[in-house]
Design a protein around this motif. Sequence first.
Motif, PDB file in Angstrom:
ATOM      1  N   LEU B 255       2.010  -7.698   1.052  1.00 38.95           N
ATOM      2  CA  LEU B 255       3.056  -7.036   0.257  1.00 38.95           C
ATOM      3  C   LEU B 255       4.417  -7.255   0.916  1.00 38.95           C
ATOM      4  CD1 LEU B 255       1.437  -3.674  -0.818  1.00 38.95           C
ATOM      5  CD2 LEU B 255       1.555  -5.840  -2.029  1.00 38.95           C
ATOM      6  N   SER B 257       6.950  -4.769   1.514  1.00 37.88           N
ATOM      7  CA  SER B 257       7.437  -3.401   1.440  1.00 37.88           C
ATOM      8  C   SER B 257       8.594  -3.204   2.414  1.00 37.88           C
ATOM      9  CB  SER B 257       6.321  -2.431   1.782  1.00 37.88           C
ATOM     10  OG  SER B 257       5.183  -2.740   1.022  1.00 37.88           O
ATOM     11  N   LEU B 395      10.061   3.684   0.862  1.00 42.98           N
ATOM     12  CA  LEU B 395       9.515   2.335   0.964  1.00 42.98           C
ATOM     13  C   LEU B 395       9.609   1.685  -0.411  1.00 42.98           C
ATOM     14  CD1 LEU B 395       7.976   0.860   3.247  1.00 42.98           C
ATOM     15  CD2 LEU B 395       5.876   1.678   2.199  1.00 42.98           C
ATOM     16  N   HIS B 396      10.214   0.506  -0.474  1.00 40.35           N
ATOM     17  CA  HIS B 396      10.253  -0.222  -1.744  1.00 40.35           C
ATOM     18  C   HIS B 396       9.200  -1.329  -1.693  1.00 40.35           C
ATOM     19  CE1 HIS B 396      13.806   1.107  -4.183  1.00 40.35           C
ATOM     20  NE2 HIS B 396      13.819   1.934  -3.152  1.00 40.35           N
ATOM     21  N   VAL B 397       8.158  -1.159  -2.500  1.00 38.53           N
ATOM     22  CA  VAL B 397       7.023  -2.087  -2.379  1.00 38.53           C
ATOM     23  C   VAL B 397       7.078  -3.251  -3.368  1.00 38.53           C
ATOM     24  CG1 VAL B 397       5.445  -0.392  -1.401  1.00 38.53           C
ATOM     25  CG2 VAL B 397       5.626  -0.603  -3.876  1.00 38.53           C
ATOM     26  N   ARG B 458       7.479  -2.958   6.233  1.00 39.26           N
ATOM     27  CA  ARG B 458       6.302  -2.216   6.689  1.00 39.26           C
ATOM     28  C   ARG B 458       5.196  -3.213   7.071  1.00 39.26           C
ATOM     29  NH1 ARG B 458       2.742   1.735   2.954  1.00 39.26           N
ATOM     30  NH2 ARG B 458       2.539  -0.188   1.759  1.00 39.26           N
ATOM     31  N   GLU B 460       1.928  -4.808   6.897  1.00 38.42           N
ATOM     32  CA  GLU B 460       0.977  -4.692   5.788  1.00 38.42           C
ATOM     33  C   GLU B 460      -0.447  -4.874   6.266  1.00 38.42           C
ATOM     34  OE1 GLU B 460       1.507  -3.356   3.103  1.00 38.42           O
ATOM     35  OE2 GLU B 460       3.698  -3.339   3.180  1.00 38.42           O
ATOM     36  N   PRO B 478       1.881  -4.550  -5.530  1.00 37.36           N
ATOM     37  CA  PRO B 478       1.287  -3.375  -4.895  1.00 37.36           C
ATOM     38  C   PRO B 478       0.142  -2.821  -5.752  1.00 37.36           C
ATOM     39  CG  PRO B 478       3.495  -2.882  -5.690  1.00 37.36           C
ATOM     40  CD  PRO B 478       3.278  -4.326  -5.923  1.00 37.36           C
TER      41      PRO B 478
END
Lengths: 468, 489
Positions: B255, B257, B395-397, B458, B460, B478
């Motif tokens: 991802l 994120s 968090l922008h995933v 983040r 992953e 996601p």
Amino acid sequence: MSSKGYRPGLNAKTLGITFLIALLVVGATALTARAFERLHEKVEQLSQVEMENLMNSIRIVQQAESLIGLGLMLSVAETQNDRRRALVELNDRTTWVRQMTEDLSKQQIDAEILHRVAEVQQELELNTRILNHLVRERINGRLGLSELENLTNVAEKNRELAGEIAVLIGYVAAIVRSDINAQSMTLQRQIKEHQQNLIALAVFIVLFALFAGIYFHITVVRRILRMQQSVEKTPVILSDFEQHGHDEIARLSQTMARYIRRIQKQEAHMKHVNQELSFLAEHDSLTGLANRRHYHAAAKRLLRQSHLPICVALCDVDHFKEVNDQRGHATGDLVLQSIANLLSQGLRETDVLSRYGGEEFATIFTIQSKQDADVIFEKLRSVVESTPIEISGQPVVWLTCSFGFAVIEGLPLSSNLTDESIKELLDYALLTADEALYEAKSMGRNRVCSTEAPITISCIKGSEENAL
Amino acid sequence: MLYKWFLMALILLLFSAVSHARDSVRLGIHLEPPMLDPTQTPSATAGEITYGNVFEGLFIINGEGELQPRLVYSYEVSDDGLVYTFQLRSNVRFHDSSTFDASVAQYSLERIIAEDSNNPQRILFSNILSIKAENSHQLRITLAKPDAFLLYNLALPAAVMVHPNSSAHNATQPIGTGPFSFVSWSPERSVLLERNDRYWGERPKIQSAEFVFMQTSVGTESLLAEGLIDGLLGVTRISHRFIIRPDYRMIPRNLESKMILAINNAHPPFDDVRVRKALSHAVDRIELTTLYGPQVEPELIGSHFPPRHPAYVDLVDYYEFNLDIARELLHEAGVESGKEIILTLPPTDYGRYGGLMIADHLESIGFTVELDQVDWQEWMERVFTQRDYQLTLILHVEPMDINIYARDDYYFNYQNKAFKDIWEQVMDARTDEEFYQYLGKAQRQLASDAVNVFLFMRPERNFMHRQLQGIWKNSFIPSFVLEDLYWAD
């Protein structure tokens, strides 16, 4: 076929018993299945609901204790950072505790207690907010003395509330635990009961199968064996077969008895016919005396067996042709019968007398000496001569007979002698007797003649070789 | 004979009593979605559960991260790139037995681009002039101008196919065409899906899946410790502790994120770029990277853009960590010491513990920070929709979502003509080179405007039971697609 209406045959009984056993087995299986199902449900309930409840309450008690510690951390926080940290942890745990409390199953647990726990939790959340606010203000140095005292109280209350949750849920845990204990005891008891029931059922099924086996042995196997033994016995006794009863084996038994009776009847008949046939083969149909063939056979047997001298004789009815010509053949036959009677009455039962030709008879028997034969034949001759032959509706017939005989001596004969030699000896004796008869005829009839010299085996040509 | 029956009956009984091979999973996810319809909520959480499972789009991003036709059987593009003709699969039914056909597809897509659409990705489809069901299984889309992203956009969770009869209830009772159907949603606890045995495609091995919401850190810890969940989707502060257990393992996923401290650009004092820059200088991103424990080290970012993308510009050091500069900027902006600000935190592990760090950082430059811990629904409602917030750690995933800064009504309240112009250029780029160049420009613009404090990517990882295999690793959507999942022996 003899039964009227329905009577349960072996087929029905077999079906019935098989069906009963099947029913028992199916019943036992169904009972076991049902028992398993119930146990399964119980275990499911125990593991899913009860265990979950227990685990949850233990988790809650643990967390409630950490709530006390975190509340303390919050109330003594020296920096905003410490305060926030304690608050975040407190909120996190409070949420978790609330969720777990909601997840406690309402079935087992006193609703009042759960309600009280929820109330305390709300109070705690509110109190935590107040405490947080007061602590923040304290760190900022904005609290007066009385407010500080209030903070102490609020902090104290937080401890109390968290403690109360721990105690209440601890109580819940205890209830759930004892509930689990009780249920597992019940479960154990039920399992034991099911075990016993199963064993009892199994024993019952085995006994029933045994009973069915014995029943079949008595009603089927034993009867068939008895029937087989009865058939194997000689002679077969009809009363050994089952006479009564209506099932398949009884009917089979009755059919067999009928069949055997028929066979026995047939056998008796055959025996009778056989006897008749052999009699006919060996006897003359008119006089009932032995025929020539039988005479030869009996004579040869006698020659082989006798230790005494043997007399071979021929007898001819005198002037018989005139009787036939004047009175007819039917009368002739009657006459012959009468004479045959007279002759046989004059001889011993064991002596062989046969109709040898038309009006010629032959006899053979053992004697002590030639004189015996003379006496016997003389007596026969005089009996015939003195006995009138009465035929209904006709004048009385008077007849005489001529006799010629020979005596065979040197008996017993060697056992090595062939049938051929015996026959030769007999033929020789008959020939000699015939010569004597001829002599009697030529001397005027109604007399007895014989050869003086006795016949022995040595008279026959080649007899010595035979004897060797 | 009888005994054979008896034996058979017993064996059957035993078999029915002994449970067969494992075919269910419990997967922990961090956030409870506000609704389960990914076409109606900007929260990626709806798609996490439903994408590829309950709902399917015309296309899908598969486990290898590749774009694949799903409900489309084949398609053609006109030479001018303006007309797309799709042949749809013919044997597809929704879980309520309604038929999927071109008119349903037309309805689903028109619903996205409608005037009153609530679709979070509506803007991505603004290029569409018309959608027409040519016949029962042929759909034609006409564009205003060529769009290389159309098929990719059609594979997004927001573009899944819904039926006109059931779409109104999809928020709570989602009905799609996927291999799993919705069973129940227990608020604050979990969503339960079960295998759709009438699925048109290959039957999944997993029979039922429960997505459990990991609402609290202590709860997450407890469930992991007791082995009550088979997989935790995404890392947490405490994941690394459990890695020593022989029954768990970490597996990477793909991802993009981006963790940011989102700023309400319209809320004073953050409407002043100097204040925003001060925040960027004050936040100690190095400290924040310790959020996931010592084993994972998140990659820092300086803009809203993933470092793995070829157009990435390294702006990590655009704002050095320097409290003096930060204080100076605040002073310049006239922000008095002790200014009370509120940091709104979503109910996640990173929210709780990242929020504590950021509060510290901001207090060290003179703010007084109060934490506002809200649940996800409240966050979506208050922060995202009403934009009633000051700062939030989030968090922008969604992959490649830098376009959100060009939107007028996005919750950052970032209104910058310059950026919108740059974005126009991005969209009109003819070559990769141009495209990358403008994307770089966009990244720089965001950094210089200090729209948000861009923190890190983040790490992953999925935290999975060792025997649970087949989770899609390389999809950048996601989502937790269950169709290839199975329990290994």
